[in-house]
Design a protein around this motif. Structure first.
Motif, PDB file in Angstrom:
ATOM      1  N   SER A   1     -27.534 -79.228 -24.317  1.00 24.13           N
ATOM      2  CA  SER A   1     -27.576 -78.053 -25.188  1.00 24.13           C
ATOM      3  C   SER A   1     -26.491 -78.166 -26.250  1.00 24.13           C
ATOM      4  N   ALA A   2     -26.805 -77.658 -27.443  1.00 21.51           N
ATOM      5  CA  ALA A   2     -25.857 -77.680 -28.550  1.00 21.51           C
ATOM      6  C   ALA A   2     -25.702 -76.271 -29.103  1.00 21.51           C
ATOM      7  N   THR A   3     -24.483 -75.948 -29.512  1.00 23.99           N
ATOM      8  CA  THR A   3     -24.206 -74.622 -30.070  1.00 23.99           C
ATOM      9  C   THR A   3     -23.339 -74.759 -31.314  1.00 23.99           C
ATOM     10  N   TRP A   4     -23.421 -73.748 -32.182  1.00 17.00           N
ATOM     11  CA  TRP A   4     -22.587 -73.679 -33.381  1.00 17.00           C
ATOM     12  C   TRP A   4     -22.290 -72.217 -33.693  1.00 17.00           C
ATOM     13  N   ASP A   5     -21.242 -72.002 -34.471  1.00 16.53           N
ATOM     14  CA  ASP A   5     -20.945 -70.704 -35.078  1.00 16.53           C
ATOM     15  C   ASP A   5     -21.357 -70.801 -36.537  1.00 16.53           C
ATOM     16  N   VAL A   6     -21.999 -69.766 -37.029  1.00 17.55           N
ATOM     17  CA  VAL A   6     -22.398 -69.699 -38.436  1.00 17.55           C
ATOM     18  C   VAL A   6     -21.757 -68.443 -39.026  1.00 17.55           C
ATOM     19  N   TYR A   7     -21.153 -68.590 -40.194  1.00 11.76           N
ATOM     20  CA  TYR A   7     -20.508 -67.461 -40.865  1.00 11.76           C
ATOM     21  C   TYR A   7     -21.207 -67.178 -42.182  1.00 11.76           C
ATOM     22  N   ASP A   8     -21.129 -65.913 -42.607  1.00 14.91           N
ATOM     23  CA  ASP A   8     -21.679 -65.548 -43.911  1.00 14.91           C
ATOM     24  C   ASP A   8     -20.675 -65.896 -45.001  1.00 14.91           C
ATOM     25  N   ILE A   9     -21.051 -65.633 -46.234  1.00 13.81           N
ATOM     26  CA  ILE A   9     -20.274 -66.091 -47.380  1.00 13.81           C
ATOM     27  C   ILE A   9     -18.861 -65.506 -47.423  1.00 13.81           C
ATOM     28  N   ALA A  10     -18.666 -64.296 -46.935  1.00 11.85           N
ATOM     29  CA  ALA A  10     -17.341 -63.680 -46.945  1.00 11.85           C
ATOM     30  C   ALA A  10     -16.614 -63.884 -45.614  1.00 11.85           C
TER      31      ALA A  10
ATOM     32  N   ALA B   1     -27.941 -71.660 -30.870  1.00  7.72           N
ATOM     33  CA  ALA B   1     -27.991 -72.620 -29.762  1.00  7.72           C
ATOM     34  C   ALA B   1     -29.345 -73.303 -29.711  1.00  7.72           C
ATOM     35  N   LEU B   2     -29.303 -74.568 -29.356  1.00  2.00           N
ATOM     36  CA  LEU B   2     -30.491 -75.360 -29.042  1.00  2.00           C
ATOM     37  C   LEU B   2     -30.341 -75.701 -27.557  1.00  2.00           C
TER      38      LEU B   2
ATOM     39  N   TYR C   1     -34.770 -72.323 -29.459  1.00  2.00           N
ATOM     40  CA  TYR C   1     -33.680 -71.932 -30.364  1.00  2.00           C
ATOM     41  C   TYR C   1     -33.275 -70.502 -30.022  1.00  2.00           C
ATOM     42  N   TYR C   2     -31.973 -70.246 -30.047  1.00  2.00           N
ATOM     43  CA  TYR C   2     -31.458 -68.899 -29.848  1.00  2.00           C
ATOM     44  C   TYR C   2     -30.458 -68.594 -30.957  1.00  2.00           C
ATOM     45  N   GLU C   3     -30.353 -67.313 -31.305  1.00  2.00           N
ATOM     46  CA  GLU C   3     -29.301 -66.870 -32.209  1.00  2.00           C
ATOM     47  C   GLU C   3     -28.873 -65.471 -31.818  1.00  2.00           C
ATOM     48  N   MET C   4     -27.611 -65.170 -32.121  1.00  2.00           N
ATOM     49  CA  MET C   4     -27.059 -63.857 -31.807  1.00  2.00           C
ATOM     50  C   MET C   4     -26.028 -63.513 -32.875  1.00  2.00           C
ATOM     51  N   ILE C   5     -26.210 -62.392 -33.546  1.00  2.00           N
ATOM     52  CA  ILE C   5     -25.221 -61.918 -34.494  1.00  2.00           C
ATOM     53  C   ILE C   5     -24.142 -61.188 -33.701  1.00  2.00           C
ATOM     54  N   VAL C   6     -22.901 -61.596 -33.906  1.00  2.00           N
ATOM     55  CA  VAL C   6     -21.784 -61.021 -33.158  1.00  2.00           C
ATOM     56  C   VAL C   6     -21.366 -59.711 -33.821  1.00  2.00           C
ATOM     57  N   GLU C   7     -21.408 -58.645 -33.036  1.00  2.00           N
ATOM     58  CA  GLU C   7     -21.029 -57.317 -33.500  1.00  2.00           C
ATOM     59  C   GLU C   7     -20.084 -56.695 -32.487  1.00  2.00           C
ATOM     60  N   SER C   8     -19.524 -55.570 -32.827  1.00  2.00           N
ATOM     61  CA  SER C   8     -18.616 -54.889 -31.900  1.00  2.00           C
ATOM     62  C   SER C   8     -19.346 -54.451 -30.637  1.00  2.00           C
ATOM     63  N   THR C   9     -20.655 -54.244 -30.739  1.00  2.00           N
ATOM     64  CA  THR C   9     -21.431 -53.814 -29.572  1.00  2.00           C
ATOM     65  C   THR C   9     -22.013 -54.986 -28.782  1.00  2.00           C
TER      66      THR C   9
ATOM     67  N   ILE D   1     -21.260 -62.817 -23.105  1.00  2.00           N
ATOM     68  CA  ILE D   1     -22.138 -63.814 -23.735  1.00  2.00           C
ATOM     69  C   ILE D   1     -21.400 -64.484 -24.903  1.00  2.00           C
ATOM     70  N   VAL D   2     -20.764 -63.683 -25.744  1.00  2.00           N
ATOM     71  CA  VAL D   2     -20.041 -64.214 -26.906  1.00  2.00           C
ATOM     72  C   VAL D   2     -18.970 -65.201 -26.453  1.00  2.00           C
ATOM     73  N   ASN D   3     -18.182 -64.826 -25.448  1.00  2.90           N
ATOM     74  CA  ASN D   3     -17.089 -65.676 -24.977  1.00  2.90           C
ATOM     75  C   ASN D   3     -17.575 -66.967 -24.324  1.00  2.90           C
ATOM     76  N   ALA D   4     -18.738 -66.943 -23.699  1.00  2.00           N
ATOM     77  CA  ALA D   4     -19.251 -68.122 -22.989  1.00  2.00           C
ATOM     78  C   ALA D   4     -20.165 -68.992 -23.844  1.00  2.00           C
ATOM     79  N   TRP D   5     -20.602 -68.505 -25.001  1.00  2.00           N
ATOM     80  CA  TRP D   5     -21.646 -69.159 -25.796  1.00  2.00           C
ATOM     81  C   TRP D   5     -21.373 -70.645 -26.024  1.00  2.00           C
ATOM     82  N   ASN D   6     -20.261 -71.005 -26.621  1.00  2.00           N
ATOM     83  CA  ASN D   6     -20.016 -72.394 -26.992  1.00  2.00           C
ATOM     84  C   ASN D   6     -19.623 -73.277 -25.815  1.00  2.00           C
ATOM     85  N   ALA D   7     -18.841 -72.780 -24.891  1.00  2.00           N
ATOM     86  CA  ALA D   7     -18.349 -73.619 -23.797  1.00  2.00           C
ATOM     87  C   ALA D   7     -19.301 -73.682 -22.605  1.00  2.00           C
TER      88      ALA D   7
END
Length: 192
Positions: A105-114, A122-123, A161-169, A174-180
């Motif tokens: 499995s492979a994972t990445w973080d993607v950021y917007d322009i700002a 994730a794949l 393929y999976y994706e998740m937008i990280v928000e305060s909610t 899941i967020v903490n475990a995503w990449n590792a």
């Protein structure tokens, strides 16, 4: 919900890969410096005809194919290209008929322009399918990036393929475990 209606995919970083070995995912390892990742589906159309006319058409996704462009760590290059030291002297790696790209499995973080919004991708069941390509050039002003193909197949949840937008909610576990520790179990809803 995300505070914006648009997510401009501007930066992809923090690539991690968990190699599959004997049915288990090993510890996550950094992929290296990601320049780009492109993904597109391989599809198959299913068509229903009535009296010779197409009345319904559905597209079935078979898998994703893609290309990674960037700089691999040495350990990741061994996994991606299937370099092996089997039967060789210490420190020597070879590439040949029995060299197969790793799966996992492979994972990445993607950021917007700002860099205000972050998306995790994730794949879950991917294989490095491209072969070893090397170009050695003296006097270059820029180090050439490696380009390697991959295939992403369906996992046991039926997704490639999976994706998740990280928000305060967002579920922070899941967020903490995503990449590792990404696996299809991490994102599967718990049955009641």
């Amino acid at each position: 919900m995300l505070g914006t209606e648009q997510f401009d995919h501007f930066e992809i970083t923090n690539g991690m890969f968990r190699k599959a070995s004997e049915g288990l995912l090993l510890a996550a390892m950094p992929i290296g410096c990601t320049g780009s990742v492109s993904i597109e589906p391989e599809t198959r159309p299913i068509i229903k005809r009535c009296e010779g006319k197409v009345v319904k058409e559905v597209t079935i996704i078979e898998k994703l194919t893609g290309t990674f462009t960037g700089h691999l760590t040495l350990a990741m290059a061994e996994v991606v290209f299937g370099l092996s030291g089997d039967g060789l002297k210490e420190g020597v790696k070879g590439y040949g008929r029995n060299s197969y790209g790793g799966s996992g499995s492979a994972t990445w973080d993607v950021y917007d322009i700002a860099r205000e919004n972050r998306k995790l991708i994730a794949l879950p069941n991917m294989s490095w399918t491209g072969g070893l390509k090397r170009v050695f050039t003296n006097g270059e002003d820029e180090i050439a990036e490696v380009e390697i193909d991959f295939s992403a197949l369906m996992d046991k949840n039926g997704y490639c393929y999976y994706e998740m937008i990280v928000e305060s909610t967002s579920d922070q576990a899941i967020v903490n475990a995503w990449n590792a520790q990404f696996s299809e179990d991490l994102v599967k809803a718990q049955s009641v």
